[in-house]
Design a protein around this motif. Structure first.
Motif, short mmCIF file in Angstrom:
data_model
loop_
_atom_site.label_atom_id
_atom_site.label_comp_id
_atom_site.label_asym_id
_atom_site.label_seq_id
_atom_site.Cartn_x
_atom_site.Cartn_y
_atom_site.Cartn_z
N ASP A 1 45.92 37.52 43.31
CA ASP A 1 45.85 36.62 44.46
C ASP A 1 45.46 37.42 45.70
O ASP A 1 45.35 38.65 45.66
CB ASP A 1 47.20 35.93 44.66
N VAL A 2 45.27 36.70 46.77
CA VAL A 2 44.90 37.32 48.05
C VAL A 2 45.91 38.42 48.40
O VAL A 2 47.14 38.20 48.33
CB VAL A 2 44.86 36.27 49.17
N GLY A 3 45.40 39.58 48.76
CA GLY A 3 46.25 40.69 49.14
C GLY A 3 46.58 41.64 48.01
O GLY A 3 47.05 42.76 48.26
N LEU B 1 40.36 39.43 48.39
CA LEU B 1 40.23 38.65 49.62
C LEU B 1 39.94 37.19 49.25
O LEU B 1 39.11 36.92 48.38
CB LEU B 1 39.08 39.19 50.48
N GLY B 2 40.59 36.27 49.92
CA GLY B 2 40.31 34.86 49.69
C GLY B 2 38.94 34.48 50.22
O GLY B 2 38.53 34.93 51.29
N SER B 3 38.22 33.64 49.46
CA SER B 3 36.87 33.25 49.89
C SER B 3 36.61 31.78 49.59
O SER B 3 35.68 31.43 48.85
CB SER B 3 35.82 34.11 49.18
N ASP C 1 33.96 27.74 46.05
CA ASP C 1 35.12 27.41 45.22
C ASP C 1 36.34 27.72 46.07
O ASP C 1 36.45 28.81 46.62
CB ASP C 1 35.11 28.24 43.94
N MET C 2 37.27 26.77 46.17
CA MET C 2 38.38 26.94 47.10
C MET C 2 39.36 28.03 46.67
O MET C 2 40.14 28.53 47.48
CB MET C 2 39.11 25.62 47.29
N ASP C 3 39.33 28.42 45.39
CA ASP C 3 40.27 29.42 44.88
C ASP C 3 39.60 30.75 44.57
O ASP C 3 40.23 31.65 44.00
CB ASP C 3 40.95 28.88 43.61
N SER C 4 38.35 30.90 44.93
CA SER C 4 37.60 32.12 44.63
C SER C 4 38.17 33.32 45.38
O SER C 4 38.65 33.22 46.51
CB SER C 4 36.13 31.92 45.01
N LEU C 5 38.09 34.49 44.73
CA LEU C 5 38.53 35.74 45.33
C LEU C 5 37.40 36.76 45.31
O LEU C 5 36.66 36.86 44.32
CB LEU C 5 39.74 36.30 44.56
N ASP D 1 33.22 34.11 58.57
CA ASP D 1 33.86 34.78 59.70
C ASP D 1 34.69 35.97 59.23
O ASP D 1 34.69 37.04 59.86
CB ASP D 1 34.75 33.81 60.47
N MET D 2 35.41 35.78 58.13
CA MET D 2 36.22 36.87 57.58
C MET D 2 35.32 38.01 57.13
O MET D 2 35.59 39.19 57.41
CB MET D 2 37.04 36.34 56.40
N LEU D 3 34.22 37.69 56.47
CA LEU D 3 33.31 38.72 55.99
C LEU D 3 32.68 39.49 57.14
O LEU D 3 32.38 40.68 57.00
CB LEU D 3 32.23 38.08 55.12
N ALA D 4 32.48 38.82 58.26
CA ALA D 4 31.90 39.49 59.42
C ALA D 4 32.79 40.62 59.93
O ALA D 4 32.31 41.53 60.63
CB ALA D 4 31.62 38.49 60.54
N GLY D 5 34.06 40.59 59.58
CA GLY D 5 34.98 41.65 59.99
C GLY D 5 34.93 42.87 59.10
O GLY D 5 35.59 43.88 59.40
#
Length: 310
Positions: A124-126, A139-141, A145-149, A191-195
């Motif tokens: 899971d995330v983390g 990382l959650g993405s 797909d809403m559950d993709s990592l 936005d998360m990926l931009a970090g």
């Protein structure tokens, strides 16, 4: 820099496939040999050949799936049968895989096949995973797909982006068709990926790439274009659905097209929500679009793909 010039750490090997089967990443390290994503079920024999060759006679110890779409988990069962390896999937997809709910997994909805498999572990995330002797962060993405990592390796700045980011876009945002806020989720993922400061991106489809800022910019512009007129996204999804079916079957009789494609639950759902057209009309329009894009051709009453699935 071209894709052929990109060098990964020696413990990692990238295997590029096509738009029917996802790419693979093979890692070899003290934790064993680990494969990320396994392609589509009807190409299981080719998947076995490619993985066998990459392993060079060694065994496969673990499969890690970024998400459970059929083109990313379709080789799980065949690889597990050959190598007796474990299978690790996103934790939020555990329940539907355990009960093998093909509607919740959208295999039936999209008219796709996936050999049934059993997951042995979840992440899971983390969470942190060891692949190729390196530590990767999950990382959650949500979006495609809403559950993709995704998998992020900060030391070498490597990103396994699955279908959240390709060199020229991202995967269809399927949750939008099931009354979920997929566009907003995809925007948050970008936005998360931009970090991150990725040096090499290993996507779910297409070649590896290094111009990360440019890819993010293209993805954001693509998302804005689709959100401005959701019918564009819906039409793109219909074209993808037909292209995928054609790559899988390799030929579809023109007389059968309205039945085998036009009656798919996903096609019907999209049609009701965005177009409200006769199935025959919608089928003709999507077919014309594929022909104009030169990804399909007609020969002796058959619709054929331009190029082969691999």
């Amino acid at each position: 820099m071209t894709a052929h010039d990109i060098r990964l750490p020696p413990s990692l090997r990238f295997i590029q496939r096509d738009w029917l089967s996802s790419n693979h990443l093979l890692g070899r390290g003290p934790e064993g040999n680990v494969l990320v994503d396994t392609g589509y079920s009807t190409r299981r024999d080719l998947t076995l050949q490619l993985v066998d060759h990459a392993l060079g006679g060694a065994s496969l110890d673990r499969i890690v799936n970024t998400h459970t779409h059929s083109d990313h988990v379709g080789g799980n069962a065949a690889l597990a049968a050959r190598y007796r390896c474990s299978i690790t999937i996103p934790a939020r997809e555990r329940e539907v895989v355990e009960r093998w709910d093909e509607e919740a997994l959208h295999y039936g909805t999209m008219g796709q096949h996936c050999d049934r498999f059993t997951a042995d572990d979840w992440f899971d995330v983390g969470d942190r995973l060891r692949i190729g002797g390196l530590e990767w962060q999950a990382l959650g993405s949500p979006g495609h797909d809403m559950d993709s990592l995704l998998l992020w390796q900060p030391d070498h700045r490597l990103l396994v982006s699955a279908d959240a980011l390709w060199e020229d876009g991202f995967g269809i945002v399927f949750p939008e068709f099931f009354d979920e806020a997929g566009f907003a989720a995809q925007a948050a993922t970008l936005d998360m990926l931009a970090g991150l400061d990725a040096a090499v991106v290993i996507p779910g489809h297409g070649p590896m790439f290094t111009d990360y800022p440019a890819a993010l910019d293209r993805a954001r512009r693509r998302l804005s274009y689709l959100r401005a007129n959701p019918q564009r996204h819906a039409l793109s999804a219909l074209k993808v659905a037909l292209s995928f079916m054609l790559l899988d079957r390799q030929r579809i009789g023109l007389r059968d097209l309205e039945t085998v494609w036009g009656r798919l639950p996903l096609v019907q759902r999209i049609n009701r929500k965005y177009f409200d057209k006769e199935v025959a009309t919608l089928t003709r329009e999507v077919l014309a679009s594929l022909l104009a894009a030169k990804v399909a051709r007609i020969e002796d009453g058959w619709l054929l793909p331009v190029g082969q699935a691999g």
